[in-house]
Design a protein around this motif. Structure first.
Motif, PDB file in Angstrom:
ATOM      1  N   LEU A   1      40.496  -7.581 -16.910  1.00 32.00           N
ATOM      2  CA  LEU A   1      39.264  -7.927 -18.167  1.00 32.00           C
ATOM      3  C   LEU A   1      37.900  -7.888 -16.786  1.00 32.00           C
ATOM      4  CD1 LEU A   1      40.378 -11.718 -20.262  1.00 32.00           C
ATOM      5  CD2 LEU A   1      40.173  -9.137 -20.366  1.00 32.00           C
ATOM      6  N   ILE A   2      37.244  -7.566 -17.361  1.00 32.02           N
ATOM      7  CA  ILE A   2      35.699  -7.053 -16.737  1.00 32.02           C
ATOM      8  C   ILE A   2      34.840  -8.427 -17.049  1.00 32.02           C
ATOM      9  CG2 ILE A   2      34.028  -6.491 -16.778  1.00 32.02           C
ATOM     10  CD1 ILE A   2      35.288  -3.608 -17.784  1.00 32.02           C
ATOM     11  N   THR A   3      34.490  -9.100 -15.657  1.00 30.26           N
ATOM     12  CA  THR A   3      34.175 -10.190 -15.156  1.00 30.26           C
ATOM     13  C   THR A   3      31.793 -10.093 -14.833  1.00 30.26           C
ATOM     14  OG1 THR A   3      34.239 -10.541 -12.810  1.00 30.26           O
ATOM     15  CG2 THR A   3      35.880 -10.860 -14.169  1.00 30.26           C
ATOM     16  N   VAL A   4      31.266 -10.894 -15.254  1.00 31.43           N
ATOM     17  CA  VAL A   4      30.247 -10.542 -15.313  1.00 31.43           C
ATOM     18  C   VAL A   4      29.843 -10.141 -13.602  1.00 31.43           C
ATOM     19  CG1 VAL A   4      28.084 -12.315 -14.898  1.00 31.43           C
ATOM     20  CG2 VAL A   4      29.522 -12.877 -17.020  1.00 31.43           C
ATOM     21  N   ASP A   5      30.461 -10.908 -12.986  1.00 27.87           N
ATOM     22  CA  ASP A   5      30.269 -10.307 -11.199  1.00 27.87           C
ATOM     23  C   ASP A   5      30.690  -8.600 -11.062  1.00 27.87           C
ATOM     24  OD1 ASP A   5      29.662 -12.528 -11.060  1.00 27.87           O
ATOM     25  OD2 ASP A   5      31.644 -13.361  -9.970  1.00 27.87           O
ATOM     26  N   ASP A   6      31.625  -8.459 -12.458  1.00 29.19           N
ATOM     27  CA  ASP A   6      32.365  -6.873 -11.708  1.00 29.19           C
ATOM     28  C   ASP A   6      31.442  -6.143 -12.651  1.00 29.19           C
ATOM     29  OD1 ASP A   6      34.553  -7.207 -10.983  1.00 29.19           O
ATOM     30  OD2 ASP A   6      35.374  -7.321 -13.267  1.00 29.19           O
ATOM     31  N   LEU A   7      30.447  -6.695 -13.621  1.00 31.26           N
ATOM     32  CA  LEU A   7      28.941  -5.711 -14.038  1.00 31.26           C
ATOM     33  C   LEU A   7      28.040  -6.134 -13.151  1.00 31.26           C
ATOM     34  CD1 LEU A   7      29.454  -7.291 -18.033  1.00 31.26           C
ATOM     35  CD2 LEU A   7      29.969  -4.729 -17.099  1.00 31.26           C
ATOM     36  N   ALA A   8      28.588  -6.468 -12.592  1.00 27.97           N
ATOM     37  CA  ALA A   8      26.547  -6.455 -11.265  1.00 27.97           C
ATOM     38  C   ALA A   8      26.850  -5.694 -10.538  1.00 27.97           C
ATOM     39  CB  ALA A   8      26.489  -8.205 -11.057  1.00 27.97           C
ATOM     40  N   GLU A   9      28.038  -5.641  -9.888  1.00 24.09           N
ATOM     41  CA  GLU A   9      28.633  -4.969  -8.681  1.00 24.09           C
ATOM     42  C   GLU A   9      28.880  -3.078  -9.096  1.00 24.09           C
ATOM     43  OE1 GLU A   9      29.283  -3.445  -4.801  1.00 24.09           O
ATOM     44  OE2 GLU A   9      29.273  -5.600  -5.794  1.00 24.09           O
ATOM     45  N   PHE A  10      28.815  -2.762 -10.394  1.00 23.90           N
ATOM     46  CA  PHE A  10      28.851  -1.777 -11.400  1.00 23.90           C
ATOM     47  C   PHE A  10      27.197  -1.903 -11.348  1.00 23.90           C
ATOM     48  CE2 PHE A  10      28.096   0.659 -15.345  1.00 23.90           C
ATOM     49  CZ  PHE A  10      29.134   2.464 -14.460  1.00 23.90           C
TER      50      PHE A  10
ATOM     51  N   LYS B   1      25.006  -1.930  -9.229  1.00 21.27           N
ATOM     52  CA  LYS B   1      24.261  -1.612  -8.462  1.00 21.27           C
ATOM     53  C   LYS B   1      24.636  -1.126  -7.747  1.00 21.27           C
ATOM     54  CE  LYS B   1      24.089  -7.016  -6.201  1.00 21.27           C
ATOM     55  NZ  LYS B   1      24.783  -7.739  -5.457  1.00 21.27           N
ATOM     56  N   GLN B   2      25.692  -0.170  -8.041  1.00 19.24           N
ATOM     57  CA  GLN B   2      26.241   0.973  -7.444  1.00 19.24           C
ATOM     58  C   GLN B   2      25.845   1.953  -8.555  1.00 19.24           C
ATOM     59  OE1 GLN B   2      30.732   0.518  -8.203  1.00 19.24           O
ATOM     60  NE2 GLN B   2      31.123  -0.361  -6.531  1.00 19.24           N
ATOM     61  N   LEU B   3      25.750   1.531  -9.462  1.00 19.37           N
ATOM     62  CA  LEU B   3      24.760   3.205 -10.722  1.00 19.37           C
ATOM     63  C   LEU B   3      23.251   3.287 -10.219  1.00 19.37           C
ATOM     64  CD1 LEU B   3      25.466   5.534 -13.584  1.00 19.37           C
ATOM     65  CD2 LEU B   3      24.539   2.580 -14.894  1.00 19.37           C
ATOM     66  N   LEU B   4      22.822   2.260 -10.078  1.00 19.63           N
ATOM     67  CA  LEU B   4      21.370   2.544  -9.044  1.00 19.63           C
ATOM     68  C   LEU B   4      21.163   2.663  -7.775  1.00 19.63           C
ATOM     69  CD1 LEU B   4      19.710  -1.948 -10.316  1.00 19.63           C
ATOM     70  CD2 LEU B   4      19.036   0.919 -11.475  1.00 19.63           C
ATOM     71  N   ASN B   5      22.213   2.269  -7.210  1.00 19.64           N
ATOM     72  CA  ASN B   5      22.487   2.918  -5.970  1.00 19.64           C
ATOM     73  C   ASN B   5      22.652   4.266  -6.212  1.00 19.64           C
ATOM     74  OD1 ASN B   5      21.143   1.438  -4.106  1.00 19.64           O
ATOM     75  ND2 ASN B   5      24.028   0.212  -4.179  1.00 19.64           N
ATOM     76  N   GLU B   6      22.987   5.109  -7.384  1.00 21.53           N
ATOM     77  CA  GLU B   6      23.825   6.833  -7.075  1.00 21.53           C
ATOM     78  C   GLU B   6      22.532   6.784  -7.648  1.00 21.53           C
ATOM     79  OE1 GLU B   6      27.283   7.028  -9.468  1.00 21.53           O
ATOM     80  OE2 GLU B   6      28.145   5.706  -7.596  1.00 21.53           O
TER      81      GLU B   6
END
Length: 111
Positions: A22-31, A33-38
């Motif tokens: 299951l995806i948590t809110v923390d997982d979405l926040a990390e995703f 950040k990664q997407l913005l950096n890319e």
């Protein structure tokens, strides 16, 4: 705990979802950040692309964020050099950059 997802017409197999997947809110926040950096990395790499050598009036106005009247004044006063071919005015990108960096062109009044 296991839950089956019904296959779609293009999906010939069933996927299984487990409780630890299951995806948590923390997982979405990390995703996020990664997407913005890319995305930022891609945008930074594209800023190194060389601009066109010759630009038309509308491109110069967009670059300088000026009105058609202001561009006409800059042309008439000799601040921005241009070439006219077949009724179309062309501007050398390097000349525009030079005018912006120096603040004046050929001893004329400054911008």
């Amino acid at each position: 705990m296991e839950k089956k997802i019904q296959p779609t017409t293009w999906d010939n197999y069933t996927q299984k979802i487990f409780a630890n997947q299951l995806i948590t809110v923390d997982d979405l926040a990390e995703f996020k950040k990664q997407l913005l950096n890319e995305l930022l990395a891609v945008l930074k790499s594209q800023t190194g692309i060389a601009p066109k050598k010759w630009m038309k009036s509308h491109e110069v106005r967009r670059l300088l964020k000026i009105s058609p009247g202001t561009l006409q004044t800059l042309k008439a006063s000799g601040i921005i050099p241009y070439t006219k071919m077949g009724g179309v005015h062309f501007y050398d990108h390097d000349d525009i950059q030079q005018v912006l960096e120096s603040g004046k062109s050929g001893g004329k009044n400054s911008l």
